[in-house]
Design an enzyme around this catalytic site. Structure first.
Site, PDB file in Angstrom:
ATOM      1  N   CYS A  84       0.789  -1.313  -0.058  1.00 60.77           N
ATOM      2  CA  CYS A  84       0.111  -0.027  -0.010  1.00 60.77           C
ATOM      3  C   CYS A  84       1.027   1.327  -0.014  1.00 60.77           C
ATOM      4  CB  CYS A  84      -0.746  -0.079   1.238  1.00 60.77           C
ATOM      5  SG  CYS A  84      -2.034   1.413   1.403  1.00 60.77           S
ATOM      6  N   ARG A  87       0.041   4.603   3.107  1.00 59.33           N
ATOM      7  CA  ARG A  87      -0.158   4.497   4.419  1.00 59.33           C
ATOM      8  C   ARG A  87       0.417   5.834   5.439  1.00 59.33           C
ATOM      9  NH1 ARG A  87       3.853  -0.519   4.553  1.00 59.33           N
ATOM     10  NH2 ARG A  87       4.217   0.373   2.464  1.00 59.33           N
ATOM     11  N   TRP A 257      -9.218   5.435   0.513  1.00 57.67           N
ATOM     12  CA  TRP A 257      -9.878   6.041  -1.146  1.00 57.67           C
ATOM     13  C   TRP A 257      -9.067   5.573  -2.174  1.00 57.67           C
ATOM     14  CZ3 TRP A 257      -8.738   9.883   2.794  1.00 57.67           C
ATOM     15  CH2 TRP A 257      -7.339  10.269   2.953  1.00 57.67           C
ATOM     16  N   GLU A 262      -5.380   3.364 -10.294  1.00 53.90           N
ATOM     17  CA  GLU A 262      -5.958   2.043  -9.994  1.00 53.90           C
ATOM     18  C   GLU A 262      -7.119   1.711 -10.974  1.00 53.90           C
ATOM     19  OE1 GLU A 262      -6.137   2.947  -5.223  1.00 53.90           O
ATOM     20  OE2 GLU A 262      -6.185   0.600  -5.656  1.00 53.90           O
TER      21      GLU A 262
HETATM   22  N1  ARG Z   1      -6.617  -1.611  -6.628  1.00 52.75           N
HETATM   23  C1  ARG Z   1      -8.083  -2.228  -6.257  1.00 52.75           C
HETATM   24  C2  ARG Z   1      -9.087  -1.728  -6.930  1.00 52.75           C
HETATM   25  O1  ARG Z   1      -9.035  -1.159  -7.999  1.00 52.75           O
HETATM   26  C3  ARG Z   1      -8.083  -1.594  -4.696  1.00 52.75           C
HETATM   27  C4  ARG Z   1      -7.120  -1.735  -3.791  1.00 52.75           C
HETATM   28  C5  ARG Z   1      -7.224  -0.822  -2.511  1.00 52.75           C
HETATM   29  N2  ARG Z   1      -7.033   0.580  -2.937  1.00 52.75           N
HETATM   30  C6  ARG Z   1      -7.162   1.781  -2.134  1.00 52.75           C
HETATM   31  N3  ARG Z   1      -6.980   3.069  -2.660  1.00 52.75           N
HETATM   32  N4  ARG Z   1      -7.312   1.376  -0.815  1.00 52.75           N
HETATM   33  O2  ARG Z   1     -10.364  -1.840  -6.742  1.00 52.75           O
END
Ligand code: ARG
Length: 378
Positions: A84, A87, A257, A262
């Site tokens: 992560c 953090r 968030w 991602e």
């Molecule tokens: N990468 C994952 C997704 O696209 C989520 C993982 C956690 N991501 C976060 N920003 N807490 O759904």
């Protein structure tokens, strides 16, 4: 974790059964209690608590965390999450202590409440809900979904997939268990599948007001909206076990968030996910006949611009990979100053877009396995 086989009373009228009991490793419990007292000087010296925990483990094969230990343990599990990048704010994790909840219905209600509270109309709050732990001879409940909110993937006759290809198997499974909710669209929210005890798992549709979604539009290209893309606001991982001091909480959904990449550089872009780069490139009029036009890269940037812009426009918390990379280095510096190692997995920390222009790319990291932690179920 130690396991042993114990036969039931031999005169038991039911057939002779065996139970597999899981008891707590007292050394892991001790290590955690010491860590808690070290980092929380206000809690005083650990001796009394250590004696109490040792007594409970020898008597019952387990022990219970105090609310303060649970809160600290959950936060440190985040702090120890080597994949992560986000953090820096680990201390601000909201911990919903729902350890008394063991039934599938109870878990469903807590998941929905979690989503409502964590979404907070768009001002997303990092939150974890901790449900009943595994006890000797009685496992805690589990959510079988990878995340609380995910989109169905429907395999078509011609082999293509409508929706998220990652969830084709899960979609088949919930359909086989009687889910009829899906419209067959590209963004159908999957139901929760919850296992508690030995019976059939419970299926539960998420109510609409628990699922905030953002339509993806582009700040300069009006046609972008017509691609019909959207994504959910809250990433809430629900299939990891929260392990604190030898105790396992198999059901502890947590969320932060999103970082735009991602969604923009993985969920909507990966060839085995929504695979949108060729579509975006076509609309941009790029030359897709040769890799050397860098049409993929160009389309990727515009898709990521769109995702960040859309969340901003919708008033939903989201970070970008440049800001988050800077924050991560701040986090590393703080951890070092506190005299701790911060475990980090380079291949997960470096963003999936523009890696080399972020500072997290240009260094190595320690990566020991620390506890408390979020771990995959055995
Ligand atoms: N990468 C994952 C997704 O696209 C989520 C993982 C956690 N991501 C976060 N920003 N807490 O759904």
């Amino acid at each position: 974790m130690r396991t042993w086989i114990r036969s039931l009373r031999p005169f038991d009228s039911i057939a002779v059964q065996t139970l597999v009991e899981r008891t707590i490793d007292i050394r892991e419990a001790e290590r955690f209690i010491r860590l808690f007292h070290e980092e929380n000087p206000g809690a005083g010296a650990p001796h009394t608590r250590l004696r109490e925990v040792a007594r409970d483990i020898s008597r019952y094969g387990t022990y219970a965390h105090t609310p303060e230990e649970l809160e600290f343990g959950a936060r440190v599990a985040w702090r120890n999450s080597n994949r992560c990048i986000g953090r820096l704010y680990w201390r601000s994790l909201r911990v919903r202590d729902r350890r008394q909840v063991t039934s599938a219905e109870g878990v469903a209600i807590e998941c929905v409440t979690h989503l409502r509270e964590a979404t907070a109309g768009g001002r997303i709050r990092p939150t974890i809900t901790v449900l009943a732990p595994d006890l000797p001879a009685r496992p805690g409940p589990r959510v079988l979904n990878e995340q609380l909110i995910r989109y169905a993937g429907y395999r078509q006759g011609d082999g293509r997939v409508v929706g998220d290809p990652r969830y084709v198997d899960f979609t088949d499974m919930v359909r086989a268990s009687g889910w009829s909710g899906g419209q067959g669209g590209r963004f159908d929210v999957l139901p929760l599948m919850i296992q508690a005890g030995r019976g059939h798992p419970l299926l539960c549709n998420l109510p609409g007001d628990a699922v905030l979604e953002v339509p993806i539009v582009h700040p300069h290209y009006p046609w972008f909206e017509e691609l019909g893309l959207r994504w959910h606001a809250v990433p809430a991982i629900s299939d990891l076990c929260l392990e604190i001091g030898g105790l396992c909480y198999p059901c502890a959904p947590f969320n932060g968030w999103y970082m735009g990449a991602e969604i923009g550089a993985r969920n909507l872009a990966d060839v085995d996910r929504y695979d949108q780069l060729p579509v975006v490139a076509r609309h941009l009029g790029l030359d897709t006949s040769t890799e050397r036009s860098l049409w993929r890269d160009h389309a990727l940037v515009e898709l990521n611009v769109a995702v960040l812009h859309s969340f901003e426009r919708a008033g939903v918390t989201m970070t970008d990979h440049h800001t988050e990379s800077e924050r991560f280095l701040t986090h590393l510096a703080r951890e070092e100053k506190a005299g701790r190692v911060c475990p980090a997995d380079w291949s997960w920390i470096v963003p999936p877009i523009s890696g080399g222009v972020t500072p997290v790319f240009h260094r190595y990291y320690d990566n020991p396995r620390l506890s408390p932690a979020f771990v995959r179920h055995r």
